[in-house]
Design an enzyme around this catalytic site. Sequence first.
Site, PDB file in Angstrom:
ATOM      1  N   PHE A 178      -7.559   4.067   5.496  1.00 48.26           N
ATOM      2  CA  PHE A 178      -6.845   3.064   6.590  1.00 48.26           C
ATOM      3  C   PHE A 178      -7.875   2.128   7.136  1.00 48.26           C
ATOM      4  O   PHE A 178      -7.335   1.369   8.245  1.00 48.26           O
ATOM      5  CB  PHE A 178      -6.014   3.767   7.495  1.00 48.26           C
ATOM      6  CG  PHE A 178      -4.697   4.642   6.859  1.00 48.26           C
ATOM      7  CD1 PHE A 178      -3.597   4.137   6.536  1.00 48.26           C
ATOM      8  CD2 PHE A 178      -4.792   6.089   6.440  1.00 48.26           C
ATOM      9  CE1 PHE A 178      -2.687   4.425   6.052  1.00 48.26           C
ATOM     10  CE2 PHE A 178      -3.811   6.666   6.110  1.00 48.26           C
ATOM     11  CZ  PHE A 178      -2.640   5.958   5.741  1.00 48.26           C
ATOM     12  N   CYS A 237      -5.908   0.097  10.160  1.00 47.32           N
ATOM     13  CA  CYS A 237      -4.502  -0.428   9.929  1.00 47.32           C
ATOM     14  C   CYS A 237      -3.414   0.179  11.010  1.00 47.32           C
ATOM     15  O   CYS A 237      -3.469   1.139  11.505  1.00 47.32           O
ATOM     16  CB  CYS A 237      -4.091   0.919   8.704  1.00 47.32           C
ATOM     17  SG  CYS A 237      -2.430   0.582   8.380  1.00 47.32           S
ATOM     18  N   THR A 291       1.073  -1.150  -0.006  1.00 48.43           N
ATOM     19  CA  THR A 291       0.083   0.005   0.079  1.00 48.43           C
ATOM     20  C   THR A 291       0.812   1.176  -0.072  1.00 48.43           C
ATOM     21  O   THR A 291       0.585   2.119  -0.571  1.00 48.43           O
ATOM     22  CB  THR A 291      -0.762   0.025   1.240  1.00 48.43           C
ATOM     23  OG1 THR A 291       0.004  -0.433   2.443  1.00 48.43           O
ATOM     24  CG2 THR A 291      -2.047  -0.997   1.024  1.00 48.43           C
TER      25      THR A 291
END
Length: 461
Positions: free
Chosen positions: A398, A405, A270
């Site tokens: 996120f 995350c 990512t």
Amino acid sequence: TPIPSPPALPLLGHVGTGAIDPTKPSVSFRLLREKYGRIYKLNIVGQMLVPCSSQRIVNELCDESRFHKQVHNGPLDQVRNGAGDALFTAYDGEENWGIAHRILMPAFGPSQILGMFSDMLDINSQLLLKWQRFGPDVAFDPTEDFTRLAFDTIALCVMGYRFNSFYYQDMPPFIGAMSRFLIESGIRFQRPKFIQSWMTNTNMRYEADIKLMVDVCDQVVAQRKSHPIQGKKDLLSLMLEGKDSKTGRGLSDENIRYQLITFLIAGHETTSGLLSYTLYHVLSNPSAYAKLQEEIDTVLGTDTITVQHVAKLEYTAAVLRESLRLNPPAGAMAICSRKDTEILGGEYEVHKNWNLLIDIYGLHRDPEVWGDDVEVFRPERMLKDKFDALPPNSWKPFGNGARGCIGRPFAWQESLMMLATLFQRFDIRFDDPSYQLQIKQTLTTKPMGFKIHAIPRQGAR
Ligand code: MNH
């Protein structure tokens, strides 16, 4: 109100109607959202899936008392073939998730992230030096070097291990194995089982790719065991020695393997996407480019970047947020309803155990939140005051809540540092000024065929 749905086939449902291209789900979801709107129903080989994209709906789906992350019935269940019950792919409520979450969270606290600054700068400098040596005439794909950067950074900062990817012509073998593994995992869940069992070559490749990732992780652990570190506890030492405060338990060898594979994948896929998209958007928007470089010149000048500089880079942070709005590298997240419930004050009925999908890419284009210039890259809308005043859950690159995350502050520091040092040292230009963004998808997305020239700036060291 009934939830709209495209025409479907018997048995296969929407698979095979062309509604969903298994190799490019992000494109399919965009087309479906444009046609069917903020909420619609799909049937994937008998399994219902309900993608949602307006802020008002997603805001309800982020309520963790009514909905939870879903790993069953989707690509993540296949990713478990390599990542098992590690953080990212653990089922809702799975015991090892809680244990690992409590043990590993402290490794990503603010002071730990600051403590990684010099290791991050070590890898960052390797990229800068390489681009400096290329000189202005070489056209190259920045995505590959951002992948090297993010991969080497996660390994050095949290495992004390050097892959030295910048010193090899080819990408590290782990990267190729991982990409094939993720792509195949994404296709597998849509493939009927009897077909899967016939695909012996594909299946052998898949197993070999998993083995390659396992071997890399075993090597990381073996090196640590033969060279124990004193003093600072990094992520790997917490995995090997940490005990859960609640249950008193540690992580098993098998679970450590799964966690390492997870961090090596989640820690770089990512972030390299974010940096690549950001560079693309900045090059495409000359006024944002000028403001970005001006801020960096004002804050850094020709100094070596420090922790103090990073905190002052407000426009740079807004550029990253706006890039994550337009191109969230993880474009969707799967969730499941805990009980029968209603959304939008009774407008739609949702039953227990429905599979829903938060279409992050679509959410980030809700005109009720972002106005009528949703497709325009405009970092000003992401400056701190505006960003803090956004409606709840309108920006979700996120993920959400407890399953959001864990690496966000890590990725943030790494990306701010990279962007700032890049524009401090270089003027960057498209190789082909008519380049239009094209996307390559594994589980996450990245730009494809994007090439640049990096021109060392006068006066820069
Ligand atoms: Mn990360 C979960 C996006 C960087 C490690 N990450 C998630 C989720 C999203 C996400 C979205 C939730 C997925 C879901 O609901 O199914 N992550 C990002 C983005 C970046 C990123 C956009 C960079 C930019 N992530 C990182 C980095 C690391 C990392 C760097 C490691 C250091 N991420 C994770 C882990 C999880 C996760 C681990 C799973 C957390 C959990 O469920 O407990």
